[in-house]
Each structure stands twice: as structure tokens, then as C-alpha cells.
Design a protein around this motif. Structure first.
Motif, PDB file in Angstrom:
ATOM      1  N   ARG A  35      84.007  49.383 -61.364  1.00  0.00           N
ATOM      2  CA  ARG A  35      83.350  50.687 -61.454  1.00  0.00           C
ATOM      3  C   ARG A  35      82.984  51.237 -60.084  1.00  0.00           C
ATOM      4  O   ARG A  35      82.424  52.332 -59.971  1.00  0.00           O
ATOM      5  CB  ARG A  35      82.097  50.584 -62.312  1.00  0.00           C
ATOM      6  CG  ARG A  35      82.341  50.193 -63.760  1.00  0.00           C
ATOM      7  CD  ARG A  35      83.171  51.235 -64.494  1.00  0.00           C
ATOM      8  NE  ARG A  35      84.603  50.934 -64.482  1.00  0.00           N
ATOM      9  CZ  ARG A  35      85.550  51.796 -64.790  1.00  0.00           C
ATOM     10  NH1 ARG A  35      85.261  53.033 -65.102  1.00  0.00           N
ATOM     11  NH2 ARG A  35      86.819  51.437 -64.776  1.00  0.00           N
TER      12      ARG A  35
ATOM     13  N   ASP B 133      79.605  53.955 -68.921  1.00  0.00           N
ATOM     14  CA  ASP B 133      78.623  53.476 -67.949  1.00  0.00           C
ATOM     15  C   ASP B 133      78.387  54.459 -66.814  1.00  0.00           C
ATOM     16  O   ASP B 133      77.649  54.193 -65.887  1.00  0.00           O
ATOM     17  CB  ASP B 133      79.019  52.099 -67.383  1.00  0.00           C
ATOM     18  CG  ASP B 133      80.382  52.108 -66.720  1.00  0.00           C
ATOM     19  OD1 ASP B 133      80.991  53.183 -66.662  1.00  0.00           O
ATOM     20  OD2 ASP B 133      80.825  51.031 -66.263  1.00  0.00           O
TER      21      ASP B 133
ATOM     22  N   LYS C 139      83.954  39.345 -60.298  1.00  0.00           N
ATOM     23  CA  LYS C 139      83.858  40.652 -59.634  1.00  0.00           C
ATOM     24  C   LYS C 139      84.153  41.808 -60.593  1.00  0.00           C
ATOM     25  O   LYS C 139      84.438  42.923 -60.156  1.00  0.00           O
ATOM     26  CB  LYS C 139      84.815  40.723 -58.444  1.00  0.00           C
ATOM     27  CG  LYS C 139      84.469  39.773 -57.301  1.00  0.00           C
ATOM     28  CD  LYS C 139      85.396  40.014 -56.125  1.00  0.00           C
ATOM     29  CE  LYS C 139      85.016  39.162 -54.923  1.00  0.00           C
ATOM     30  NZ  LYS C 139      85.911  39.427 -53.766  1.00  0.00           N
TER      31      LYS C 139
ATOM     32  N   HIS D 293      82.348  43.735 -62.251  1.00  0.00           N
ATOM     33  CA  HIS D 293      81.497  44.919 -62.088  1.00  0.00           C
ATOM     34  C   HIS D 293      82.006  45.856 -60.996  1.00  0.00           C
ATOM     35  O   HIS D 293      81.690  47.051 -60.995  1.00  0.00           O
ATOM     36  CB  HIS D 293      80.062  44.487 -61.770  1.00  0.00           C
ATOM     37  CG  HIS D 293      79.916  43.791 -60.457  1.00  0.00           C
ATOM     38  ND1 HIS D 293      80.382  42.500 -60.229  1.00  0.00           N
ATOM     39  CD2 HIS D 293      79.367  44.204 -59.272  1.00  0.00           C
ATOM     40  CE1 HIS D 293      80.120  42.154 -58.985  1.00  0.00           C
ATOM     41  NE2 HIS D 293      79.511  43.155 -58.386  1.00  0.00           N
TER      42      HIS D 293
END
Length: 523
Positions: A332, A519, A327, A329
Motif C-alpha cells: 500500500r 484501506d 512486507k 503492508h
């Protein structure tokens, strides 16, 4: 059932657990019965002064118990408390107090000079929370009045609190939050963070002019729990206080978490009582999260919301904080919407919802959505382009984001707002002051990454032909005119600023070099 208003909330707990501690401060402890009594005395004192239903009463204070008492007392007579940011310049405070037509003003002695200068026409009284030459004592004043509850039962949709949020025009706007807004936040955010009742203790060192500071104070009161109040954030005292008061819950901005883990002796603290640390205003970096989890040994939860949504409406729970797992990701993400919250991602050009994964403006429907902006119908209509409804109406956040698998990801800020250390900074406000510098021909303000504060303010300046000014000159000029936390920490001197053919400033072009390895384009 949730409370219908703040008055019922306080009366309920004062009746069911009068001797339980509601607030712990450096000077004394307050039971629910004592809070009820003191706020009734203050309410009677305000009535005796001539404060009436709908009037605004203001405070220019740190996080002190008197601010909470004034907030609750004002509700008992249908008045509205209006906390003012003590970090503002004198001119900024003057504008807010005049805009709200404050009838009563409470200040700490350290801000008394500003309070005296900023006092608006029509002010009935100015008092101090602590010893201050020339100002009456707030406590001595209210203790002279009877502890008779005025007994008002307000409309749940009446304004209970007015907080000021700057806008892209550079002028602060009064955000009107209702009893329903605040009681819903108490119920929903309390449920999400697991703050369930008298067995829980919240440490609150956040300023009262932030929705997080005042919102958490009312949340813990409304859940029948205990607040340990600190006037200002002091890492060493907070570390000691967690063990001393058996604190179960904290809310901090990431800059505070970083300060805590960098404090000498943090590894030796006793955090066995801690159940949850919530944070907001900016995402937490992976390195800070890993270090904080190791030190404090509890779950972390990210909260996303705005002043206009009465605080948190989106939550990223501890189970989704997994920087090295499948998890990762989600670190963000802002989180998932609360159970009463609707989210849309809207293309502003067409007014249509965009497909999942595409970027648009985040719109929110929630019973926590503000009533509106104080005496500013155009701004309110712009914020609710489809109008209001029984579920709160769709509110335009000004944030650009995407939805992916039920999670909200914030990409950028449509309104160009900068959040530095949890403080909202609007570039237009800084740019208005910047353009008054005699050497500046053109200027823009952007947020750039900062490991400690999430992002900091940078000014991009074009000088007039033949004019000279240093970075220090620009910063010092602005520090004389606006609150210091809004001022640039750095200045870039440019030949020109990027604009499109119609002359619109392209801030994303200015930001791009600083965020190119990130990002997303905001902290």
C-alpha cells in the motif's frame, strides 16, 4: 557526470556509439547518428520558418518517432516542444495551442481535422507525420534542409519541454520542465530501475503527452539504451515484441498489466529477457501482482511522481513487493524517496510538519521540480509557497499522505483529482460541463473504485424541480463537450449534495460508501 542538457546528451551518444540503435519502430530502426542528423535537419527547418528561441512547437500525435525528433530538434534552437493530448475535445486542444502560442504544429493524419480547427493565430506551419491530403509531409520537409547542428548549448535551467496538466479551476496549465529536470530524471530514475546502458531495451507504448511516455523516451536515449516504440498499446503485439526485441524493461500502468495477463496466449510468451516491470499512476492489486509475477517472472517496481516533478521521485523496489510475506503492508506504500529527494508531510492549517504516521499534504523538494506554470505566476507561487531554492524548492503535490518508517503512503488527493487508467481527471473540469445540462440543479464528480482502471468517474446529480434526465442523457451530454475518458461511467441521482455550514461540498461524504471497505480513499 550527468548531462547538463538534452543537446549534450544526444551529441555524446551520437559521437560515442553512432551505429547503435536508439529507436525501433514499426517502420524502421534509428541509430543515434541518424537521430542526431534528423534532428539537426528539423532544427534548421524550424529556423528557416522563423521559429526562434523560446517559441513553442506542438504535436498532436500518437507515440511516434516524429514526436521525439521534434522535441530534440526544438531543444537544438532553444525552442520548446509542447505535446497535446490527442484524446481531448477540439475546444480543449484549441485552448492549449492558443495558451502556448504554438508556432509549429505536427499531427497524425487521423487527428488532422482537429489540428486544422485548433490551429492558433500565428502558426507558421502545420504538417503531418503520415500521408494526409492537404498537409505537407514532415519527413519530406525536413529532409530538404541541411544536417547542420545549430550548436546551441542552452542554460540547464531553460525550459526544454512543456506538458499540460489540468487544474482544479478546470483550465489546463502548462508545466515547464527544464533541461536539468529531464537530465536528472534520466540519471536518477535510470539508476533506480536498473536501466544502465546500451545493453538494455525499453518497450514504450505510452502516449507522448504523458510525462511517463516522453520521460522514458528521453531516459532510454540519455542512458544510451534502446527504445522499442509502439504507437498505441496493443497487448498481443507487446507480448510478441518482448521476445522479438529482447526487451529488458517495461513501464506500464496497472490497467495495462491487467490487460496483458488477460490476453489469450500470454502464458506462452517468451519473457526470458525481462529484468524489470515498473508501474505507476495507481497501486497494483495483490491478485494482479501475483498473476503478473507468475507470468513474467521478473521484479516489479512502483514509481510515484507527478508531471510537475518530471515523473518518478519515489520508488517501491521489487524487494518490497511481497504480498504474502512480512512486507505485505508495503504493497500500500508509494515507496521511498530517491536519493536527491526531500519529503515533508505538512498540516495545511498551520504550515507545520506533522509527526510520523499522521496525515498531511505531501511536499517535495527535488532538482526534478518544474520551473513553474507557463505564464501563470499565481499558480506557480501557490505550488511553491516557500519559494524556490538551489535544491528545487518545496512543491505542494495536492496529495494527502503519511510517512511511516521511511516509506510514503498516499491516503487521498487533496485536490480531488481522479486517476483512471493512468489519466489525470480533475472533477472541476467535468463539473463545469455537467452544470451546463439544463436539467441539472447541482452536481459533483468523484472517483469510485474500479478493478480494471483503478477508479472511474461517477457524477452525483441533483435535478431541477420538475426536470427529467436519465443516466444515459447525462453521459451523452458530457461526451459531446469533453474528452470521453473524462466522462462519468455512472450517474447517481440525489435529493441534495452534502455541504458544510459555509456551503463547501463534502466530497469525502460522497466517496465514503464506495471506499468503505478499502484501506484508503483513492485507487
Amino acid at each position: 557526470m550527468p548531462d547538463r542538457d538534452l543537446n549534450d546528451m544526444l551529441r555524446r551518444w551520437a559521437g560515442s556509439q553512432p551505429a547503435a540503435l536508439a529507436f525501433v519502430t514499426a517502420d524502421r530502426n534509428w541509430t543515434f547518428a541518424q537521430v542526431h542528423e534528423a534532428t539537426s535537419r528539423i532544427a534548421q527547418g524550424l529556423l528557416a520558418l522563423g521559429v526562434r528561441e523560446g517559441d513553442r512547437v506542438a504535436c498532436l500525435t500518437r507515440h511516434v518517432i516524429e514526436t521525439t525528433l521534434l522535441t530534440l530538434a526544438a531543444c537544438k534552437i532553444g525552442a520548446v516542444c509542447m505535446p497535446v493530448n490527442w484524446r481531448l475535445s477540439g475546444d480543449e486542444a484549441t485552448y492549449i495551442l492558443a495558451n502556448g502560442e504554438a508556432r509549429f504544429l505536427l499531427t497524425d493524419a487521423m487527428f488532422a481535422a482537429t489540428a486544422r480547427r485548433a490551429a492558433p493565430d500565428g502558426l507558421l506551419a502545420l504538417m503531418a507525420t503520415d500521408a494526409c491530403d492537404g498537409l505537407p509531409s514532415f519527413e519530406a520537409w525536413y529532409r530538404a534542409h541541411p544536417a547542420t547542428d545549430p550548436g546551441l548549448q542552452p542554460d540547464p535551467d531553460a525550459t526544454a519541454l512543456q506538458l499540460y496538466s489540468s487544474g482544479t479551476t478546470g483550465l489546463p496549465k502548462g508545466v515547464e520542465l527544464t533541461h536539468r529536470n529531464l537530465c536528472t530524471n534520466t540519471e536518477e530514475t535510470g539508476r533506480e530501475i536498473g536501466f544502465d546502458g546500451p545493453q538494455h531495451v525499453m518497450f514504450n507504448a505510452l502516449p507522448p503527452f504523458h510525462i511517463a511516455g516522453v520521460g522514458l523516451t528521453l531516459l532510454t536515449l540519455g542512458r544510451g539504451g534502446q527504445s522499442v516504440c509502439m504507437a498505441e498499446f496493443e497487448p498481443a503485439r507487446l507480448i510478441d515484441g518482448i521476445a522479438r526485441h529482447r526487451v529488458t524493461h517495461l513501464f506500464l500502468v496497472p490497467a495495462m498489466i491487467l490487460a496483458l495477463i488477460n490476453t489469450a496466449g500470454v502464458e506462452q510468451g517468451d519473457y526470458s529477457s525481462l529484468q524489470s516491470i515498473s508501474y505507476g499512476a495507481s497501486p497494483i492489486s495483490e491478485s494482479v501482482l501475483v498473476a503478473a509475477t507468475r507470468v513474467f517472472g521478473c521484479g516489479f517496481m512502483q514509481l510515484y511522481g507527478l508531471t510537475e516533478t518530471t515523473g518518478a521521485i519515489v520508488y517501491l523496489p521489487p524487494a518490497d513487493h511481497d504480498p504474502s510475506g512480512p512486507k505485505a503492508h508495503l504493497m500500500r506504500a508509494a515507496g521511498r524517496a530517491g536519493r536527491l529527494v526531500g519529503l515533508r508531510i505538512v498540516d495545511n492549517a498551520s504550515g507545520r510538519d506533522v509527526p510520523e504516521g499522521e496525515v498531511g499534504e505531501v511536499w517535495i523538494r527535488s532538482p526534478q521540480n518544474m520551473r513553474g506554470y507557463w505564464r501563470n505566476p499565481p499558480a506557480t507561487e501557490q505550488a511553491f509557497p516557500e519559494g524556490r531554492d538551489a535544491r528545487g524548492g518545496w512543491f505542494r503535490t495536492g496529495d494527502a499522505g503519511t510517512m511511516r518508517d521511511g516509506y510514503l503512503f498516499i491516503q487521498d488527493r487533496i485536490k480531488d483529482m481522479i486517476i483512471s487508467g493512468g489519466e489525470n481527471i480533475y472533477p472541476a473540469e467535468v463539473e463545469n460541463a455537467l452544470m451546463k445540462h439544463p436539467a441539472v440543479a447541482d452536481g459533483a464528480v468523484i472517483g469510485v473504485p474500479d478493478e480494471r482502471w483503478g477508479e472511474t468517474v461517477k457524477a452525483c446529480v441533483v435535478l431541477r424541480p420538475g426536470a427529467r434526465a436519465s443516466e444515459r442523457d447525462i453521459i451523452d451530454f458530457l461526451r459531446e463537450r469533453i474528452a470521453h475518458y473524462k466522462c462519468p461511467r455512472s450517474v447517481d441521482f440525489c435529493d441534495t449534495l452534502p455541504r458544510n455550514p459555509s456551503g463547501k461540498l463534502l466530497k469525502y461524504v460522497l466517496r465514503q460508501p464506495y471506499w468503505k471497505d478499502r484501506d484508503r480513499g483513492v485507487a
